[in-house]
Design a protein around this motif. Structure first.
Motif, mmCIF file in Angstrom:
data_model
loop_
_atom_site.group_PDB
_atom_site.id
_atom_site.type_symbol
_atom_site.label_atom_id
_atom_site.label_comp_id
_atom_site.label_asym_id
_atom_site.label_seq_id
_atom_site.Cartn_x
_atom_site.Cartn_y
_atom_site.Cartn_z
ATOM 1 N N UNK A 379 0.832 -1.201 0.000
ATOM 2 C CA UNK A 379 0.000 0.000 0.000
ATOM 3 C C UNK A 379 0.865 1.248 0.000
ATOM 4 N N UNK A 380 0.430 2.262 -0.728
ATOM 5 C CA UNK A 380 1.147 3.528 -0.664
ATOM 6 C C UNK A 380 0.705 4.482 -1.739
ATOM 7 N N UNK A 381 0.403 5.741 -1.340
ATOM 8 C CA UNK A 381 -0.030 6.706 -2.360
ATOM 9 C C UNK A 381 1.113 7.018 -3.312
ATOM 10 N N UNK A 382 2.356 6.731 -2.885
ATOM 11 C CA UNK A 382 3.511 6.980 -3.752
ATOM 12 C C UNK A 382 3.532 6.085 -4.982
ATOM 13 N N UNK A 383 2.691 5.031 -4.973
ATOM 14 C CA UNK A 383 2.694 4.111 -6.121
ATOM 15 C C UNK A 383 1.880 4.645 -7.290
ATOM 16 N N UNK A 384 0.914 5.554 -6.964
ATOM 17 C CA UNK A 384 -0.007 5.948 -8.034
ATOM 18 C C UNK A 384 0.746 6.744 -9.090
ATOM 19 N N UNK A 385 0.386 6.441 -10.290
ATOM 20 C CA UNK A 385 0.975 7.117 -11.450
ATOM 21 C C UNK A 385 2.501 7.013 -11.497
ATOM 22 N N UNK A 386 3.053 5.999 -10.857
ATOM 23 C CA UNK A 386 4.503 5.826 -10.941
ATOM 24 C C UNK A 386 4.789 4.524 -11.687
ATOM 25 N N UNK A 387 5.150 4.637 -12.964
ATOM 26 C CA UNK A 387 5.376 3.416 -13.732
ATOM 27 C C UNK A 387 6.502 2.591 -13.100
ATOM 28 N N UNK A 388 6.355 1.300 -13.201
ATOM 29 C CA UNK A 388 7.449 0.439 -12.740
ATOM 30 C C UNK A 388 7.238 -0.169 -11.363
ATOM 31 N N UNK A 389 6.231 0.348 -10.611
ATOM 32 C CA UNK A 389 6.040 -0.175 -9.254
ATOM 33 C C UNK A 389 5.639 -1.645 -9.289
ATOM 34 N N UNK A 390 4.621 -1.940 -10.138
ATOM 35 C CA UNK A 390 4.149 -3.332 -10.196
ATOM 36 C C UNK A 390 5.273 -4.234 -10.707
ATOM 37 N N UNK A 391 6.016 -3.742 -11.704
ATOM 38 C CA UNK A 391 7.099 -4.561 -12.267
ATOM 39 C C UNK A 391 8.120 -4.904 -11.185
ATOM 40 N N UNK A 392 8.423 -3.927 -10.361
ATOM 41 C CA UNK A 392 9.409 -4.133 -9.303
ATOM 42 C C UNK A 392 8.916 -5.208 -8.321
ATOM 43 N N UNK A 393 7.628 -5.104 -7.999
ATOM 44 C CA UNK A 393 7.048 -6.054 -7.044
ATOM 45 C C UNK A 393 7.049 -7.482 -7.610
ATOM 46 N N UNK A 394 6.612 -7.604 -8.875
ATOM 47 C CA UNK A 394 6.527 -8.953 -9.454
ATOM 48 C C UNK A 394 7.915 -9.542 -9.702
ATOM 49 N N UNK A 395 8.867 -8.675 -10.057
ATOM 50 C CA UNK A 395 10.237 -9.170 -10.252
ATOM 51 C C UNK A 395 10.766 -9.716 -8.927
ATOM 52 N N UNK A 396 10.518 -8.987 -7.851
ATOM 53 C CA UNK A 396 11.011 -9.431 -6.536
ATOM 54 C C UNK A 396 10.434 -10.802 -6.196
ATOM 55 N N UNK A 397 9.159 -10.997 -6.504
ATOM 56 C CA UNK A 397 8.544 -12.291 -6.184
ATOM 57 C C UNK A 397 9.119 -13.393 -7.074
ATOM 58 N N UNK A 398 9.277 -13.072 -8.358
ATOM 59 C CA UNK A 398 9.813 -14.081 -9.284
ATOM 60 C C UNK A 398 11.226 -14.485 -8.872
ATOM 61 N N UNK A 399 12.024 -13.481 -8.502
ATOM 62 C CA UNK A 399 13.413 -13.791 -8.123
ATOM 63 C C UNK A 399 13.479 -14.672 -6.873
ATOM 64 N N UNK A 400 12.418 -14.639 -6.086
ATOM 65 C CA UNK A 400 12.392 -15.473 -4.881
ATOM 66 C C UNK A 400 11.536 -16.725 -5.070
ATOM 67 N N UNK A 401 11.287 -17.040 -6.344
ATOM 68 C CA UNK A 401 10.543 -18.269 -6.665
ATOM 69 C C UNK A 401 9.153 -18.338 -6.078
ATOM 70 N N UNK A 402 8.520 -17.184 -5.944
ATOM 71 C CA UNK A 402 7.156 -17.183 -5.410
ATOM 72 C C UNK A 402 6.186 -17.156 -6.586
#
Ligand code: ASP
Length: 438
Positions: A379-402
């Motif tokens: 959660x965070x208002x800093x995420x709105x309209x900031x491209x790349x947030x979701x990508x960063x989150x999903x990359x982190x999960x993928x790198x940890x085999x989740x």
């Protein structure tokens, strides 16, 4: 001079020593006019909360097991509190009344409420404040539904007659006087209702931590403290398990725009977390306000060829859950698939009936479910309209085999929810934290 409402949680009022601390806090502040208290909580790690002991007495008597010993432990705690604070009130009459009620088969709500009631009586006497019983102010309908407007009026009217008062948290009463409690941790709600009714400048919620942390410290080492956060963001985090404040305490404060300040009774010098309608100023590089999650959700997934051409499929699905009185958390969908996510506590016992109804009424080609899903909200208002947030989150999960079972991004763009299996919960939470905070 302003008016503050301060709620002190169980550990802040656990014994005389803690109650002396709250007096120092109240005296050095000068603006705390209304004090809401919990029942005595734990004094040390393996201690019992008085509320738990009261529920235990009730369950012992219901099972025809002797309850006197546990009851005596409760009385001893209050007696030593009273003695060490040197207050002059008659507790014995109260104990007798409670014991008689227990023997006469009173409700669990009544018994549990006595924890806050007795503590508020002692603390009011110690502070020299009026004791005002919540039973006359916090209103429930005969069926046990909380009555917001009636409560607001009743608190406003009653507290106008008291300059300074101590009010027991956690409970109110039905029209016939029968005591009804909120859910566990509900003194936070009472505090918020009082703050709203007296139009407080701030609602201070005193506990044993210096505010919210960005993530659960049991999972992440040394997470960053949150100094400021908006009601909206906090509501999302509390709903998903961040547990410092009862989630239902946010609404009354938010509707009256009263800031909530989470403070630490054992470290009153710490500013704690300030929760208000304002979005916090983010520091350079900061994107998220917090991460929280809960285990134990069920995902039911239906596949039906050409589902996307059908009319009313979602409506009929929702109606079946409504008929079973199951609140829906999320409804992720694909072209020909629809999933429904609900908390296990609402569905585990009736899953077969629900699947049967879905099968009969919607005739999906396939239907299956998985009941070991955890949801994590970032959660965070800093995420709105900031491209790349979701990508960063999903990359982190993928790198940890989740493996991600579900994704839901709230339309406010302030919240990304992922579903993972229960066994991946901690790994996923740490991975997200490290991606954004390290
Ligand atoms: N004493 C109650 C409980 O333990 C309510 C509260 O402390 O807020 O849940």
């Amino acid at each position: 001079m302003g008016v503050k409402v301060a709620k002190f949680g169980g550990s802040s009022v656990a014994d005389a020593l803690q109650i002396e601390k709250i007096r120092n806090i109240i005296e050095s502040d000068g603006e705390i006019k209304y004090v809401v208290v919990s029942a005595p909580g734990k004094r040390f790690k393996d201690d019992s909360k008085v509320t738990d002991l009261l529920y235990l007495c009730k369950s012992q008597i219901d099972h025809k097991v002797p309850f006197e010993q546990v009851f005596q432990v409760i009385c001893d705690r209050y007696n030593s509190e009273k003695m060490n604070l040197n207050v002059d009130i008659d507790l014995q009459t109260e104990f007798n009344e409670i014991e008689n009620a227990l023997r006469e088969g009173t409700t669990a709500d009544y018994i549990a409420s006595r924890g806050e009631y007795l503590n508020a009586r002692i603390i009011a006497a110690y502070l020299g404040y009026d004791f005002v019983d919540a039973a006359g102010m916090v209103k429930f309908s005969a069926k046990g539904k909380f009555l917001e407007k009636e409560t607001h009026e009743a608190i406003r009217e009653e507290l106008a007659k008291h300059d300074k008062a101590v009010i027991p948290g956690f409970y109110g009463a039905k029209p016939d006087g029968e005591i009804k409690t909120f859910s566990r941790g509900g003194s936070d709600i009472t505090g918020a209702l009082v703050a709203k009714a007296v139009d407080a400048d701030v609602y201070e919620n005193w506990t044993d931590v210096s505010g919210f942390l960005v993530a659960d410290p049991r999972i992440v080492d040394n997470p960053r403290p949150i100094s400021q956060i908006s009601y909206k963001e906090l509501r999302e985090l509390s709903y998903m398990g961040a547990s410092v404040l009862h989630e239902d305490a946010i609404y009354p404060a938010r509707t009256a725009d009263i800031p909530i300040n989470i403070r630490n009774t054992n470290r009153p010098q710490d500013p704690g977390t300030m929760i208000s309608s304002e979005m916090a100023q983010l520091k350079e590089g900061q994107v998220i306000s917090g991460i929280a999650g809960r285990r134990d959700f069920t995902v039911i997934t239906m596949y039906k060829n050409q589902m996307s051409d059908l009319r009313g499929f979602i409506r009929k699905t929702a109606a079946i859950f409504e008929e079973h009185d199951i609140p829906i958390e999320h409804v992720p969908s694909g072209v020909d698939t629809l999933s429904v996510i609900v908390a296990n506590e609402h569905i585990s016992d009736i899953i077969d009936e629900v699947i049967e109804d879905l099968n009969q009424q919607l005739k999906p080609d396939t239907i299956d479910y998985q009941d070991d899903i955890a949801l994590i909200a970032t959660v965070g208002h800093g995420m709105s309209a900031r491209p790349g947030t979701a990508a960063k989150l999903f990359t982190a999960l993928a790198e940890n085999n989740v493996n991600i079972r579900m994704i839901d991004q709230g339309s406010s763009e302030m919240n990304i929810i992922v579903g993972v299996t229960n066994s991946d919960f901690e790994t996923a939470l740490k991975a997200i934290y490290n991606a954004f905070e390290k």
